[in-house]
Design a protein around this motif. Structure first.
Motif, PDB file in Angstrom:
ATOM      1  N   ARG A  73       0.863  -1.186   0.000  1.00 52.14           N
ATOM      2  CA  ARG A  73       0.000   0.000   0.000  1.00 52.14           C
ATOM      3  C   ARG A  73       0.891   1.225   0.000  1.00 52.14           C
ATOM      4  O   ARG A  73       1.903   1.274   0.694  1.00 52.14           O
ATOM      5  N   VAL A  74       0.494   2.228  -0.795  1.00 52.42           N
ATOM      6  CA  VAL A  74       1.211   3.498  -0.857  1.00 52.42           C
ATOM      7  C   VAL A  74       0.204   4.582  -0.464  1.00 52.42           C
ATOM      8  O   VAL A  74      -0.828   4.730  -1.117  1.00 52.42           O
ATOM      9  N   VAL A  75       0.521   5.320   0.597  1.00 50.89           N
ATOM     10  CA  VAL A  75      -0.440   6.262   1.175  1.00 50.89           C
ATOM     11  C   VAL A  75       0.199   7.637   1.323  1.00 50.89           C
ATOM     12  O   VAL A  75       1.329   7.757   1.808  1.00 50.89           O
ATOM     13  N   ASP A  76      -0.543   8.663   0.936  1.00 53.38           N
ATOM     14  CA  ASP A  76      -0.143  10.050   1.158  1.00 53.38           C
ATOM     15  C   ASP A  76      -0.885  10.520   2.407  1.00 53.38           C
ATOM     16  O   ASP A  76      -2.094  10.778   2.359  1.00 53.38           O
ATOM     17  N   LEU A  77      -0.197  10.604   3.532  1.00 56.69           N
ATOM     18  CA  LEU A  77      -0.862  10.964   4.790  1.00 56.69           C
ATOM     19  C   LEU A  77      -1.278  12.428   4.848  1.00 56.69           C
ATOM     20  O   LEU A  77      -2.030  12.826   5.741  1.00 56.69           O
ATOM     21  N   ARG A  78      -0.836  13.238   3.891  1.00 60.25           N
ATOM     22  CA  ARG A  78      -1.334  14.620   3.824  1.00 60.25           C
ATOM     23  C   ARG A  78      -2.803  14.628   3.443  1.00 60.25           C
ATOM     24  O   ARG A  78      -3.505  15.598   3.695  1.00 60.25           O
ATOM     25  N   VAL A 155       6.049  -7.669   7.797  1.00 63.18           N
ATOM     26  CA  VAL A 155       5.616  -6.425   7.155  1.00 63.18           C
ATOM     27  C   VAL A 155       6.834  -5.517   7.056  1.00 63.18           C
ATOM     28  O   VAL A 155       7.603  -5.411   8.016  1.00 63.18           O
ATOM     29  N   ARG A 156       6.983  -4.878   5.900  1.00 66.09           N
ATOM     30  CA  ARG A 156       8.059  -3.894   5.706  1.00 66.09           C
ATOM     31  C   ARG A 156       7.416  -2.542   5.453  1.00 66.09           C
ATOM     32  O   ARG A 156       6.359  -2.456   4.831  1.00 66.09           O
ATOM     33  N   SER A 157       8.084  -1.466   5.922  1.00 65.46           N
ATOM     34  CA  SER A 157       7.560  -0.119   5.660  1.00 65.46           C
ATOM     35  C   SER A 157       8.680   0.865   5.373  1.00 65.46           C
ATOM     36  O   SER A 157       9.808   0.699   5.850  1.00 65.46           O
ATOM     37  N   TRP A 158       8.336   1.870   4.562  1.00 64.53           N
ATOM     38  CA  TRP A 158       9.221   2.986   4.223  1.00 64.53           C
ATOM     39  C   TRP A 158       8.415   4.252   4.494  1.00 64.53           C
ATOM     40  O   TRP A 158       7.302   4.408   3.990  1.00 64.53           O
ATOM     41  N   TRP A 159       8.976   5.184   5.248  1.00 64.61           N
ATOM     42  CA  TRP A 159       8.269   6.399   5.637  1.00 64.61           C
ATOM     43  C   TRP A 159       9.104   7.608   5.252  1.00 64.61           C
ATOM     44  O   TRP A 159      10.270   7.707   5.628  1.00 64.61           O
ATOM     45  N   LEU A 160       8.485   8.500   4.473  1.00 65.32           N
ATOM     46  CA  LEU A 160       9.107   9.770   4.104  1.00 65.32           C
ATOM     47  C   LEU A 160       8.381  10.864   4.889  1.00 65.32           C
ATOM     48  O   LEU A 160       7.308  11.321   4.479  1.00 65.32           O
ATOM     49  N   PRO A 161       8.916  11.283   6.044  1.00 65.18           N
ATOM     50  CA  PRO A 161       8.186  12.209   6.902  1.00 65.18           C
ATOM     51  C   PRO A 161       7.960  13.591   6.293  1.00 65.18           C
ATOM     52  O   PRO A 161       6.928  14.209   6.540  1.00 65.18           O
ATOM     53  N   THR A 162       8.887  14.088   5.491  1.00 65.65           N
ATOM     54  CA  THR A 162       8.693  15.410   4.888  1.00 65.65           C
ATOM     55  C   THR A 162       7.605  15.358   3.818  1.00 65.65           C
ATOM     56  O   THR A 162       6.728  16.204   3.778  1.00 65.65           O
ATOM     57  N   SER A 163       7.647  14.332   2.967  1.00 64.91           N
ATOM     58  CA  SER A 163       6.625  14.159   1.922  1.00 64.91           C
ATOM     59  C   SER A 163       5.341  13.574   2.501  1.00 64.91           C
ATOM     60  O   SER A 163       4.303  13.618   1.847  1.00 64.91           O
ATOM     61  N   ARG A 164       5.430  12.980   3.695  1.00 66.05           N
ATOM     62  CA  ARG A 164       4.320  12.309   4.378  1.00 66.05           C
ATOM     63  C   ARG A 164       3.748  11.169   3.535  1.00 66.05           C
ATOM     64  O   ARG A 164       2.542  10.970   3.459  1.00 66.05           O
ATOM     65  N   ILE A 165       4.660  10.422   2.909  1.00 65.06           N
ATOM     66  CA  ILE A 165       4.271   9.267   2.109  1.00 65.06           C
ATOM     67  C   ILE A 165       4.758   8.008   2.825  1.00 65.06           C
ATOM     68  O   ILE A 165       5.910   7.915   3.236  1.00 65.06           O
ATOM     69  N   LEU A 166       3.836   7.055   2.961  1.00 66.69           N
ATOM     70  CA  LEU A 166       4.119   5.783   3.604  1.00 66.69           C
ATOM     71  C   LEU A 166       3.929   4.661   2.589  1.00 66.69           C
ATOM     72  O   LEU A 166       2.921   4.619   1.885  1.00 66.69           O
ATOM     73  N   VAL A 167       4.905   3.767   2.530  1.00 61.84           N
ATOM     74  CA  VAL A 167       4.806   2.563   1.699  1.00 61.84           C
ATOM     75  C   VAL A 167       4.873   1.377   2.658  1.00 61.84           C
ATOM     76  O   VAL A 167       5.777   1.298   3.485  1.00 61.84           O
ATOM     77  N   VAL A 168       3.885   0.474   2.562  1.00 57.96           N
ATOM     78  CA  VAL A 168       3.841  -0.708   3.417  1.00 57.96           C
ATOM     79  C   VAL A 168       3.748  -1.939   2.527  1.00 57.96           C
ATOM     80  O   VAL A 168       2.877  -2.012   1.667  1.00 57.96           O
ATOM     81  N   GLN A 169       4.642  -2.890   2.750  1.00 59.73           N
ATOM     82  CA  GLN A 169       4.614  -4.166   2.033  1.00 59.73           C
ATOM     83  C   GLN A 169       4.088  -5.225   2.982  1.00 59.73           C
ATOM     84  O   GLN A 169       4.655  -5.461   4.046  1.00 59.73           O
ATOM     85  N   TYR A 170       2.994  -5.888   2.595  1.00 53.79           N
ATOM     86  CA  TYR A 170       2.377  -6.925   3.416  1.00 53.79           C
ATOM     87  C   TYR A 170       2.876  -8.299   2.991  1.00 53.79           C
ATOM     88  O   TYR A 170       3.165  -8.523   1.822  1.00 53.79           O
ATOM     89  N   GLY A 171       2.897  -9.246   3.914  1.00 57.40           N
ATOM     90  CA  GLY A 171       3.238 -10.620   3.582  1.00 57.40           C
ATOM     91  C   GLY A 171       4.582 -10.727   2.891  1.00 57.40           C
ATOM     92  O   GLY A 171       4.697 -11.330   1.839  1.00 57.40           O
ATOM     93  N   SER A 172       5.591 -10.147   3.479  1.00 52.49           N
ATOM     94  CA  SER A 172       6.925 -10.100   2.895  1.00 52.49           C
ATOM     95  C   SER A 172       7.465 -11.505   2.630  1.00 52.49           C
ATOM     96  O   SER A 172       7.343 -12.391   3.464  1.00 52.49           O
ATOM     97  N   PHE A 173       8.036 -11.699   1.451  1.00 53.98           N
ATOM     98  CA  PHE A 173       8.745 -12.926   1.109  1.00 53.98           C
ATOM     99  C   PHE A 173       9.817 -12.554   0.093  1.00 53.98           C
ATOM    100  O   PHE A 173       9.714 -11.517  -0.559  1.00 53.98           O
TER     101      PHE A 173
END
Length: 190
Positions: A73-78, A155-173
């Motif tokens: 999932r790719v989310v713009d928290l703004r 679960v893996r995640s990448w967070w860009l706090p300035t851009s407020r974009i979150l990327v979450v990878q579910y069911g990592s393999f």
């Protein structure tokens, strides 16, 4: 022929050769489906889809391949509902990839949002920084346990706090991890 004339002739021949030599074209830009979230631009692998908005809202921002409903999932928290409580992503707390204030679910390729069991625990396995295109994101990997132990996963995640974009990878393999790393390495920003 004098030495000067010889140098002049060689210079002219080299100049003509240089002008007529074909130039190398840059490699073609990736040409798969696109996902644009805020300022983030992703070129998805062939066969993948991005669901910006789904009718029920459960698959908003999902990247999927094959039969999986939501591998990442790719989310713009703004753009989050300003009245809704939000936990900012953090490797300093359990379920640090989850922005809700209730109990997260165990989303996997076999158990998409809306059909997943509740999570019962999470342990941080790895954290630091990882690239999303030219930017460095706050990165974390969690081992997640679930009410239905068949849905235990990572679960893996990448967070860009300035851009407020979150990327979450579910069911990592491993196979999907490599695809996700390549997908994010090719990211661009506008």
């Amino acid at each position: 022929m004098s030495f000067r004339h010889l140098v002049l002739v060689v210079a002219v021949i080299l100049g003509v050769t240089a002008c007529s030599t074909p130039t190398q074209n840059p490699p073609p830009a990736p040409s798969g489906p696109k996902a644009i979230v805020g300022s983030l631009h992703l070129t998805l692998p062939a066969g993948a889809t991005y669901t910006e908005h789904s009718p029920d809202g459960l698959l908003d921002g999902c990247i999927s391949e094959g039969t999986a409903a939501c591998e990442a999932r790719v989310v713009d928290l703004r753009k989050a509902d300003p009245g809704a409580p939000v936990n900012l992503p953090s490797t300093k707390r359990p379920f640090g990839w989850y922005t809700g204030t209730d109990l997260p679910t165990c989303i996997t390729p076999a158990s998409p949002p809306g059909k997943a069991a509740g999570a019962t625990g999470s342990t941080l396995l790895d954290s630091g920084f990882a690239p999303i295109g030219p930017k460095n994101a706050e990165y974390g990997r969690w081992k997640v346990t679930c009410e239905n132990s068949a849905q235990n996963n990572q679960v893996r995640s990448w967070w860009l706090p300035t851009s407020r974009i979150l990327v979450v990878q579910y069911g990592s393999f491993p196979g999907w991890d490599a695809k996700m790393d390549n997908l994010l390495a090719g990211a661009t920003f506008s």
